[in-house]
Design a protein around this motif. Structure first.
Motif, short mmCIF file in Angstrom:
data_model
loop_
_atom_site.label_atom_id
_atom_site.label_comp_id
_atom_site.label_asym_id
_atom_site.label_seq_id
_atom_site.Cartn_x
_atom_site.Cartn_y
_atom_site.Cartn_z
N ASN A 14 15.76 105.29 -20.81
CA ASN A 14 16.01 105.45 -19.38
C ASN A 14 17.12 104.53 -18.91
O ASN A 14 17.98 104.93 -18.12
N SER A 22 14.26 100.31 -20.88
CA SER A 22 13.23 101.14 -20.31
C SER A 22 13.21 102.41 -21.16
O SER A 22 14.22 103.11 -21.26
N LEU A 24 11.20 106.08 -22.29
CA LEU A 24 10.25 107.14 -21.96
C LEU A 24 9.55 107.56 -23.24
O LEU A 24 10.20 107.93 -24.22
N SER A 30 6.84 105.50 -18.96
CA SER A 30 8.03 104.69 -19.22
C SER A 30 7.60 103.24 -19.31
O SER A 30 6.82 102.77 -18.48
N ASP A 105 6.98 100.47 -16.66
CA ASP A 105 8.18 100.42 -15.82
C ASP A 105 7.76 100.90 -14.42
O ASP A 105 7.64 102.10 -14.18
N ASP A 107 9.29 101.09 -11.70
CA ASP A 107 10.27 101.92 -10.99
C ASP A 107 10.14 103.39 -11.35
O ASP A 107 10.61 104.26 -10.63
N ARG A 108 9.52 103.69 -12.48
CA ARG A 108 9.40 105.06 -12.94
C ARG A 108 7.95 105.55 -12.99
O ARG A 108 7.68 106.64 -13.46
N LYS A 109 7.06 104.72 -12.50
CA LYS A 109 5.63 105.04 -12.55
C LYS A 109 5.29 106.09 -11.48
O LYS A 109 5.71 105.98 -10.34
#
Length: 173
Positions: A14, A22, A24, A30, A105, A107-109
């Motif tokens: 990512n 980061s 995936l 992530s 992560d 920010d990507r959750k």
């Protein structure tokens, strides 16, 4: 976190931020892996290759997804194959070790369970009432809210549209 249903595989890088990645994974999660810390905590492997990877950012940034994990295509060793031919093997890291060493992560959750619970409470519904309206069970709503179960898009649509009387829309950025 739910247990792993299969062996972790890296699907995508990512983001690269310094010596942190980061990644995936195939379970949809992530995770951020600090590779400097990972190398310090995992002393096994070829130290000279690790030092080469961390020797400058440009080399580190050449990381890529290789098969089911990450590796560095220009960093590795030459060895002989079964026919005695010289073969280059790129340095890579076991994806299970990466997954275990990483942290979520944020920010990507995507926390669907938390969103469902929050909206249910805002609307003053019990889990049982939401389940009845959406054609599911109280047990299933509880498992969703506690992140113990995955959800299919059509089930999410039933909960949002029938249970909450809202319109479901998904955004892809």
């Amino acid at each position: 976190m739910k247990g792993l249903r299969s062996i972790p595989r890296v699907l995508k890088i990512n983001k690269i931020d310094g010596f942190k990645l980061s990644l995936l994974f195939n379970n949809g999660q992530s995770r951020i892996i600090d590779i400097e810390q990972f190398f310090r905590d995992s002393p096994s492997g070829r130290k000279e290759l690790r030092e080469q990877i961390l020797s400058n950012q440009e080399i580190f940034d050449s990381v890529e997804v290789m098969d089911t994990t990450i590796g560095w295509p220009g960093i590795g060793i030459y060895s002989k194959d079964q026919n005695g031919e010289s073969v280059f093997y790129s340095y890579d890291i076991d994806p299970i070790l990466l997954f275990k060493a990483g942290t979520v992560d944020e920010d990507r959750k995507i926390d669907i369970g938390e969103k469902i619970k929050s909206l249910r409470l805002q609307l003053g519904l019990t889990q049982e009432e939401l389940a009845k309206k959406s054609g599911t069970s109280k047990h299933y709503i509880s498992r969703l809210e506690n992140n113990k179960s995955d959800i299919e898009v059509m089930t999410l649509k039933k909960i949002i549209e029938a249970g909450f009387n809202k319109k479901l829309s998904l955004e892809i950025k």
